[in-house]
Write a protein that holds these residues in place. Structure first.
Motif, PDB file in Angstrom:
ATOM      1  N   PHE A  23       0.619  -0.957   0.206  1.00 47.96           N
ATOM      2  CA  PHE A  23      -0.294   0.316   0.215  1.00 47.96           C
ATOM      3  C   PHE A  23       0.705   1.398   0.059  1.00 47.96           C
ATOM      4  CE2 PHE A  23      -2.028   3.418   2.512  1.00 47.96           C
ATOM      5  CZ  PHE A  23      -3.128   3.752   1.471  1.00 47.96           C
ATOM      6  N   TYR A  24       2.096   1.551   0.859  1.00 49.69           N
ATOM      7  CA  TYR A  24       2.577   2.467   0.834  1.00 49.69           C
ATOM      8  C   TYR A  24       3.861   2.844  -0.404  1.00 49.69           C
ATOM      9  CZ  TYR A  24       1.746   2.050   6.280  1.00 49.69           C
ATOM     10  OH  TYR A  24       1.900   2.532   7.254  1.00 49.69           O
ATOM     11  N   ARG A  25       3.755   1.713  -1.139  1.00 48.42           N
ATOM     12  CA  ARG A  25       4.482   1.857  -2.354  1.00 48.42           C
ATOM     13  C   ARG A  25       4.337   1.721  -3.646  1.00 48.42           C
ATOM     14  NH1 ARG A  25      10.428   1.881  -2.610  1.00 48.42           N
ATOM     15  NH2 ARG A  25       9.867   1.818  -4.889  1.00 48.42           N
ATOM     16  N   MET A  26       2.188   2.024  -3.314  1.00 49.84           N
ATOM     17  CA  MET A  26       1.830   2.228  -4.426  1.00 49.84           C
ATOM     18  C   MET A  26       1.113   3.386  -4.336  1.00 49.84           C
ATOM     19  SD  MET A  26      -3.148   1.286  -5.038  1.00 49.84           S
ATOM     20  CE  MET A  26      -3.092   1.741  -3.332  1.00 49.84           C
ATOM     21  N   LEU A  27       0.811   3.885  -3.175  1.00 51.23           N
ATOM     22  CA  LEU A  27       0.774   5.662  -2.641  1.00 51.23           C
ATOM     23  C   LEU A  27       1.941   6.459  -3.276  1.00 51.23           C
ATOM     24  CD1 LEU A  27      -1.419   7.559  -1.027  1.00 51.23           C
ATOM     25  CD2 LEU A  27      -0.472   7.247   1.247  1.00 51.23           C
ATOM     26  N   LEU A  28       3.428   5.893  -2.613  1.00 54.91           N
ATOM     27  CA  LEU A  28       4.241   6.389  -3.140  1.00 54.91           C
ATOM     28  C   LEU A  28       4.592   6.580  -4.609  1.00 54.91           C
ATOM     29  CD1 LEU A  28       7.087   8.423  -2.607  1.00 54.91           C
ATOM     30  CD2 LEU A  28       8.185   5.557  -2.738  1.00 54.91           C
ATOM     31  N   THR A  29       4.556   5.368  -5.240  1.00 52.45           N
ATOM     32  CA  THR A  29       3.971   5.689  -6.538  1.00 52.45           C
ATOM     33  C   THR A  29       3.299   6.985  -7.791  1.00 52.45           C
ATOM     34  OG1 THR A  29       5.116   3.423  -6.997  1.00 52.45           O
ATOM     35  CG2 THR A  29       4.077   4.467  -8.352  1.00 52.45           C
ATOM     36  N   LEU A  30       1.855   6.606  -6.983  1.00 52.74           N
ATOM     37  CA  LEU A  30       0.969   7.461  -7.325  1.00 52.74           C
ATOM     38  C   LEU A  30       1.023   8.947  -6.779  1.00 52.74           C
ATOM     39  CD1 LEU A  30      -2.800   5.769  -6.367  1.00 52.74           C
ATOM     40  CD2 LEU A  30      -1.620   6.277  -8.241  1.00 52.74           C
ATOM     41  N   LEU A  31       2.014   9.685  -6.315  1.00 50.93           N
ATOM     42  CA  LEU A  31       2.532  10.627  -5.541  1.00 50.93           C
ATOM     43  C   LEU A  31       3.704  10.687  -6.392  1.00 50.93           C
ATOM     44  CD1 LEU A  31       2.701  10.715  -1.566  1.00 50.93           C
ATOM     45  CD2 LEU A  31       1.196  12.519  -3.541  1.00 50.93           C
ATOM     46  N   MET A  32       4.369  10.155  -6.504  1.00 49.82           N
ATOM     47  CA  MET A  32       5.632  10.795  -7.618  1.00 49.82           C
ATOM     48  C   MET A  32       4.583  10.707  -9.132  1.00 49.82           C
ATOM     49  SD  MET A  32       8.789   8.266  -6.054  1.00 49.82           S
ATOM     50  CE  MET A  32      10.052   8.770  -7.299  1.00 49.82           C
ATOM     51  N   VAL A  33       4.250  10.086  -9.570  1.00 48.69           N
ATOM     52  CA  VAL A  33       3.663  10.416 -10.363  1.00 48.69           C
ATOM     53  C   VAL A  33       2.796  11.688 -11.043  1.00 48.69           C
ATOM     54  CG1 VAL A  33       1.822   9.521 -12.913  1.00 48.69           C
ATOM     55  CG2 VAL A  33       3.678   8.007 -11.732  1.00 48.69           C
ATOM     56  N   ALA A  34       1.997  12.077  -9.665  1.00 47.33           N
ATOM     57  CA  ALA A  34       1.504  12.868 -10.075  1.00 47.33           C
ATOM     58  C   ALA A  34       1.977  14.287  -9.546  1.00 47.33           C
ATOM     59  CB  ALA A  34       0.274  13.101  -8.973  1.00 47.33           C
ATOM     60  N   PHE A  35       3.169  14.356  -9.129  1.00 47.12           N
ATOM     61  CA  PHE A  35       4.383  15.650  -9.482  1.00 47.12           C
ATOM     62  C   PHE A  35       5.304  15.472  -9.816  1.00 47.12           C
ATOM     63  CE2 PHE A  35       3.085  15.368  -4.569  1.00 47.12           C
ATOM     64  CZ  PHE A  35       3.665  17.132  -4.694  1.00 47.12           C
ATOM     65  N   PHE A  36       5.621  14.145 -11.604  1.00 48.33           N
ATOM     66  CA  PHE A  36       5.840  14.046 -11.752  1.00 48.33           C
ATOM     67  C   PHE A  36       5.101  15.274 -13.243  1.00 48.33           C
ATOM     68  CE2 PHE A  36       7.112  12.834 -16.669  1.00 48.33           C
ATOM     69  CZ  PHE A  36       9.144  12.881 -16.341  1.00 48.33           C
ATOM     70  N   LEU A  37       4.185  14.725 -13.269  1.00 45.47           N
ATOM     71  CA  LEU A  37       2.756  14.763 -14.273  1.00 45.47           C
ATOM     72  C   LEU A  37       2.438  16.677 -14.077  1.00 45.47           C
ATOM     73  CD1 LEU A  37       0.376  12.168 -14.865  1.00 45.47           C
ATOM     74  CD2 LEU A  37       1.894  12.668 -16.482  1.00 45.47           C
ATOM     75  N   ALA A  38       2.401  16.630 -13.156  1.00 43.56           N
ATOM     76  CA  ALA A  38       2.145  18.161 -12.169  1.00 43.56           C
ATOM     77  C   ALA A  38       3.698  19.363 -12.591  1.00 43.56           C
ATOM     78  CB  ALA A  38       2.022  18.327 -11.165  1.00 43.56           C
ATOM     79  N   LEU A  39       4.930  18.855 -12.629  1.00 41.53           N
ATOM     80  CA  LEU A  39       5.851  18.809 -13.328  1.00 41.53           C
ATOM     81  C   LEU A  39       6.157  19.317 -14.738  1.00 41.53           C
ATOM     82  CD1 LEU A  39       8.958  20.231 -12.776  1.00 41.53           C
ATOM     83  CD2 LEU A  39       9.924  18.038 -13.491  1.00 41.53           C
ATOM     84  N   LEU A  40       5.724  18.669 -15.303  1.00 38.26           N
ATOM     85  CA  LEU A  40       5.409  18.486 -17.216  1.00 38.26           C
ATOM     86  C   LEU A  40       4.212  19.831 -17.846  1.00 38.26           C
ATOM     87  CD1 LEU A  40       6.174  14.943 -18.105  1.00 38.26           C
ATOM     88  CD2 LEU A  40       7.303  16.290 -18.328  1.00 38.26           C
TER      89      LEU A  40
END
Length: 168
Positions: A23-40
């Motif tokens: 669960f923590y890995r899934m949450l971390l992956t979602l956060l990283m993807v969200a922030f990467f998309l926000a950066l783009l």
């Protein structure tokens, strides 16, 4: 849930590895993807509205664009530090190439685990370097920090365990 059995390396209950860690890995992956998309999205938006210019000598990046982009990159680096922390726990359950069993072996405990902790420290230092661009107007320090993180991940994260695997 608790399994009532603790692992000898970290002292965590086996239920942590079965339920909490995924669960923590899934949450971390979602956060990283969200922030990467926000950066783009921010890069494109600042380019369209003039906050980011690719031509010209002075002021390639406006102050609001610099603050926003630096904050997003800094959070991404901090999330990478959290990922290094969680990677320690996954050593006990993953199978690497060339290893005939599942779980932590000699190289995992004596090379990969210390390398993850060193990479965690380097990622935190690099995040501080990135966030320093909020105060300083120079983007060279964050750039050096990000290059340091990349080079150290290759040397410490991949090279050192490979050397230990070959010679120990």
């Amino acid at each position: 849930g608790s399994f009532g059995i603790t692992d000898p390396e970290f002292g965590k209950d086996m239920g942590f590895y079965a339920f909490d860690l995924p669960f923590y890995r899934m949450l971390l992956t979602l956060l990283m993807v969200a922030f990467f998309l926000a950066l783009l999205a921010n890069l494109v938006g600042h380019y369209i509205f003039g906050g980011l210019r690719l031509t010209g000598g002075d002021g390639m990046l406006s102050r609001p664009a610099r603050i926003q982009l630096v904050a997003i990159v800094g959070v991404l680096v901090l999330l990478k530090a959290v990922a290094y922390w969680m990677d320690r726990y996954e050593l006990l359950s993953h199978t690497r190439a060339g290893k005939p069993f599942t779980g932590a072996g000699y190289t995992d405990i004596n090379a990969v685990l210390p390398a993850k902790m060193i990479m965690l420290a380097i990622a935190v230092i690099c995040a501080i370097a990135v966030f320093s661009a909020l105060v300083l107007k120079d983007l060279r320090i964050p750039a050096i920090g990000l290059v340091l993180l990349l080079v150290s991940s290759l040397v410490i994260g991949a090279g050192w365990p490979m050397i230990v695997e070959q010679f120990s």
